[in-house]
Write an enzyme that holds these catalytic residues in place. Sequence first.
Site, PDB file in Angstrom:
ATOM      1  N   SER A   8       0.852  -1.197   0.000  1.00  0.00           N
ATOM      2  CA  SER A   8       0.000   0.000   0.000  1.00  0.00           C
ATOM      3  C   SER A   8       0.881   1.238   0.000  1.00  0.00           C
ATOM      4  CB  SER A   8      -0.893   0.019   1.237  1.00  0.00           C
ATOM      5  OG  SER A   8      -1.405   1.331   1.396  1.00  0.00           O
ATOM      6  N   HIS A  33      -1.152  -1.371  -4.304  1.00  0.00           N
ATOM      7  CA  HIS A  33      -2.428  -1.075  -3.635  1.00  0.00           C
ATOM      8  C   HIS A  33      -2.529   0.431  -3.419  1.00  0.00           C
ATOM      9  CE1 HIS A  33      -5.903  -2.208  -1.146  1.00  0.00           C
ATOM     10  NE2 HIS A  33      -5.505  -1.286  -0.280  1.00  0.00           N
ATOM     11  N   ASP A  35      -4.759   3.405  -1.948  1.00  0.00           N
ATOM     12  CA  ASP A  35      -5.810   3.692  -0.960  1.00  0.00           C
ATOM     13  C   ASP A  35      -6.380   5.087  -1.148  1.00  0.00           C
ATOM     14  OD1 ASP A  35      -6.046   1.379   0.792  1.00  0.00           O
ATOM     15  OD2 ASP A  35      -3.966   1.791   1.359  1.00  0.00           O
ATOM     16  N   MET A  37      -8.927   7.878  -0.030  1.00  0.00           N
ATOM     17  CA  MET A  37      -9.719   8.309   1.137  1.00  0.00           C
ATOM     18  C   MET A  37     -10.227   9.727   0.910  1.00  0.00           C
ATOM     19  SD  MET A  37      -7.315   6.893   4.185  1.00  0.00           S
ATOM     20  CE  MET A  37      -6.591   5.252   4.100  1.00  0.00           C
ATOM     21  N   HIS A  72      -8.376   0.815  -3.956  1.00  0.00           N
ATOM     22  CA  HIS A  72      -9.290   0.585  -2.836  1.00  0.00           C
ATOM     23  C   HIS A  72      -9.978   1.907  -2.523  1.00  0.00           C
ATOM     24  CE1 HIS A  72      -9.532  -0.383   1.799  1.00  0.00           C
ATOM     25  NE2 HIS A  72     -10.725  -0.217   1.243  1.00  0.00           N
ATOM     26  N   MET A  74     -12.183   4.237  -0.519  1.00  0.00           N
ATOM     27  CA  MET A  74     -12.838   4.509   0.770  1.00  0.00           C
ATOM     28  C   MET A  74     -13.478   5.876   0.623  1.00  0.00           C
ATOM     29  SD  MET A  74      -9.727   3.026   3.056  1.00  0.00           S
ATOM     30  CE  MET A  74      -8.622   3.101   1.662  1.00  0.00           C
ATOM     31  N   MET A 143     -11.224  -6.321   5.461  1.00  0.00           N
ATOM     32  CA  MET A 143     -10.444  -5.363   6.253  1.00  0.00           C
ATOM     33  C   MET A 143     -10.109  -5.982   7.606  1.00  0.00           C
ATOM     34  SD  MET A 143     -10.044  -2.729   4.349  1.00  0.00           S
ATOM     35  CE  MET A 143      -9.185  -1.711   5.549  1.00  0.00           C
ATOM     36  N   ASP A 181      -6.453  -6.714   4.253  1.00  0.00           N
ATOM     37  CA  ASP A 181      -5.856  -5.371   4.292  1.00  0.00           C
ATOM     38  C   ASP A 181      -5.856  -4.838   5.723  1.00  0.00           C
ATOM     39  OD1 ASP A 181      -5.087  -2.757   3.836  1.00  0.00           O
ATOM     40  OD2 ASP A 181      -6.740  -2.258   2.485  1.00  0.00           O
ATOM     41  N   GLY A 203       1.318  -2.124   4.088  1.00  0.00           N
ATOM     42  CA  GLY A 203       1.806  -0.755   3.955  1.00  0.00           C
ATOM     43  C   GLY A 203       3.031  -0.516   4.805  1.00  0.00           C
TER      44      GLY A 203
HETATM   45  C1  DX5 Z   1      -6.301   1.345   5.629  1.00  0.00           C
HETATM   46  C2  DX5 Z   1      -5.783   0.987   4.259  1.00  0.00           C
HETATM   47  C3  DX5 Z   1      -4.680   0.026   4.232  1.00  0.00           C
HETATM   48  C4  DX5 Z   1      -3.407   0.502   4.893  1.00  0.00           C
HETATM   49  C5  DX5 Z   1      -2.702  -0.702   5.431  1.00  0.00           C
HETATM   50  O1  DX5 Z   1      -7.487   2.042   5.500  1.00  0.00           O
HETATM   51  O2  DX5 Z   1      -6.843   0.433   3.487  1.00  0.00           O
HETATM   52  O3  DX5 Z   1      -4.398  -0.388   2.902  1.00  0.00           O
HETATM   53  O4  DX5 Z   1      -2.560   1.175   4.034  1.00  0.00           O
HETATM   54  O5  DX5 Z   1      -1.605  -0.258   6.131  1.00  0.00           O
HETATM   55  P1  DX5 Z   1      -0.800  -1.202   7.138  1.00  0.00           P
HETATM   56  O6  DX5 Z   1      -0.271  -2.344   6.325  1.00  0.00           O
HETATM   57  O7  DX5 Z   1       0.241  -0.290   7.662  1.00  0.00           O
HETATM   58  O8  DX5 Z   1      -1.795  -1.672   8.171  1.00  0.00           O
HETATM   59 ZN    ZN Z   2      -6.443  -0.495   1.457  1.00  0.00          ZN
END
Ligand code: DX5
Ligand code: ZN
Length: 225
Positions: A8, A33, A35, A37, A72, A74, A143, A181, A203
């Site tokens: 990520s 990946h 993300d 938001m 992804h 969100m 998740m 994830d 990530g």
């Molecule tokens: C959280 C994201 C994840 C995040 C994971 O909302 O969807 O993809 O980047 O990060 P780590 O691997 O640090 O938990």
């Molecule tokens: Zn994600």
Amino acid sequence: MSYRIAPSILAADFARLGDEIKNVIAAGCDWIHFDVMDNHYVPNLTFGPMICSALKPHAKTAAGVAVPIDVHLMVQPVDALAGAFVEAGADLISFHPDAVSHVHRSIQAIQGQGCKVGLVFNPAQPLDVLDWVIEDLDLILVMSVNPGFGGQGFIDSALRKIEEVRRRITASGKDIRLEVDGGIKVDNIRRVADAGADTFVAGSAIFGKPDYRSVVSAMRAALTS
Ligand code: DX5
Ligand code: ZN
């Protein structure tokens, strides 16, 4: 089982995103990946389709083989932005069913634009919607943290949910990826794979270390041991 590791870029150095992608691909990862938001569906704000299209040319191996961009979302609403990500070069787009009014319609809209589609389930979100749409999906994302931030701890109830999703995928007879994830590290990835996941977002575990290759290799070693 063919496992996929999907770093990520939420945890990457945003001032050097193109290089970060190149480096993590050189380290042996399979997908990128991405993300997204919106400070509405989740209390954080990241990047949109313009950044995706800027990064698309960097998402390839040294030999020139394209590396899939796994978006992804969100965000809320989903549909228009999903279309913009198809235009921006996303290979796969996942959204949260609780973020849309008409799950089936949103799935069809993404697929109709020639893109693969996934549904994402938050830690407390039931799987019931899969009764009606599983055969249309390319991916199911479980998740294992609440969405919005990297670096959180893995929520153990995700393991039960992964087992249940794997049962449903097997019963469907379809070729559907099961991605997880949140909070994935070298020391828990095997447990998550044993529960039934085949695709792993990571990530902070990868970008938080100076040597990406050694983390990706240690994850693969844990998966094949
Ligand atoms: C959280 C994201 C994840 C995040 C994971 O909302 O969807 O993809 O980047 O990060 P780590 O691997 O640090 O938990
Ligand atoms: Zn994600």
